[in-house]
Design an enzyme around this catalytic site. Structure first.
Site, mmCIF file in Angstrom:
data_model
loop_
_atom_site.group_PDB
_atom_site.id
_atom_site.type_symbol
_atom_site.label_atom_id
_atom_site.label_comp_id
_atom_site.label_asym_id
_atom_site.label_seq_id
_atom_site.Cartn_x
_atom_site.Cartn_y
_atom_site.Cartn_z
ATOM 1 N N SER A 265 -48.379 -12.207 -27.924
ATOM 2 C CA SER A 265 -49.022 -13.454 -27.473
ATOM 3 C C SER A 265 -49.148 -14.526 -28.566
ATOM 4 O O SER A 265 -48.996 -15.709 -28.247
ATOM 5 C CB SER A 265 -50.358 -13.195 -26.770
ATOM 6 O OG SER A 265 -51.311 -12.635 -27.638
ATOM 7 N N ASN B 62 -53.121 -9.175 -29.517
ATOM 8 C CA ASN B 62 -53.062 -10.581 -29.978
ATOM 9 C C ASN B 62 -52.561 -10.671 -31.427
ATOM 10 O O ASN B 62 -52.974 -11.559 -32.182
ATOM 11 C CB ASN B 62 -54.417 -11.299 -29.805
ATOM 12 C CG ASN B 62 -54.359 -12.826 -29.950
ATOM 13 O OD1 ASN B 62 -55.315 -13.448 -30.410
ATOM 14 N ND2 ASN B 62 -53.252 -13.441 -29.585
HETATM 15 P P1 4NP Z 1 -49.429 -6.942 -29.104
HETATM 16 O O1 4NP Z 1 -48.971 -5.585 -29.860
HETATM 17 O O2 4NP Z 1 -50.224 -6.493 -27.888
HETATM 18 O O3 4NP Z 1 -48.149 -7.603 -28.752
HETATM 19 O O4 4NP Z 1 -50.282 -7.724 -30.085
HETATM 20 C C1 4NP Z 1 -49.876 -4.574 -30.194
HETATM 21 C C2 4NP Z 1 -50.691 -4.713 -31.281
HETATM 22 C C3 4NP Z 1 -51.557 -3.688 -31.634
HETATM 23 C C4 4NP Z 1 -51.587 -2.535 -30.878
HETATM 24 C C5 4NP Z 1 -50.772 -2.406 -29.767
HETATM 25 C C6 4NP Z 1 -49.921 -3.432 -29.429
HETATM 26 N N1 4NP Z 1 -52.442 -1.464 -31.254
HETATM 27 O O5 4NP Z 1 -52.404 -0.407 -30.620
HETATM 28 O O6 4NP Z 1 -53.228 -1.620 -32.211
#
Ligand code: 4NP
Length: 161
Positions: A18, A14
């Site tokens: 999104s 998030n």
């Molecule tokens: P999102 O991207 O799902 O589009 O918000 C990500 C944000 C953080 C992480 C992975 C995807 N993470 O591994 O912290």
């Protein structure tokens, strides 16, 4: 006022995909003069970034294209989100699986891949840009902008708006 159409966009953290979808869809709804008909929100299946603003790289790509999403704050999805919303739209297939797991035995016919509304759906997923470079964020912006416009056209037909 009749009941609003409630739409929730869901990704993993998030903080990239999104919140961008929330911001872009809300922008297109505002441009169409339809804000009073909608409640628009986003959430993550994971809780690592709760309370944080969207990723700086996503904010920069959006701002350069006229959209400010810096005020948004990450939250994690709750079980009641599933039945509260008319549409729950997953950015990728892993998000969709997480949502179906969360729903358990409950109906999930309103839980779908966001790119099922994309006129050029490709793999059906919005690729996770988090571990890549700026190009990935630009690609995400283009996919989400096109798909959120098509989603609004779909919802306008479905609800006769
Ligand atoms: P999102 O991207 O799902 O589009 O918000 C990500 C944000 C953080 C992480 C992975 C995807 N993470 O591994 O912290």
């Amino acid at each position: 006022m009749e009941r609003p159409i409630r739409i929730l966009f869901v990704c993993l953290g998030n903080i990239c995909r999104s919140p961008l979808a929330e911001g872009l869809f809300r922008h297109h709804v505002e441009m169409a003069g339809l804000s009073s008909h909608f409640e628009i929100d986003s959430a993550g299946t994971g809780g690592w970034h709760v309370g944080e603003p969207p990723d700086k790289r996503m904010c920069a790509v959006a701002l350069a294209r006229g959209l400010d999403i810096r005020h948004l704050r990450a939250r994690q999805i709750r079980p009641d989100d599933l039945h509260r919303h008319n549409l729950v739209l997953a950015m990728d297939k892993e998000n969709l699986r997480s949502l179906r797991r969360l729903a358990g035995q409950a109906d999930t016919s309103h839980v779908r891949l966001f790119r099922s509304f994309d006129p050029k759906p490709g793999t059906g997923e919005v690729p996770d840009p988090y571990y890549g470079g700026e190009d990935g964020f630009i690609e995400v912006f283009e996919i989400v902008d096109r798909t959120s416009r098509a989603l609004l056209e779909h919802v306008r037909r479905e609800y006769r708006l």
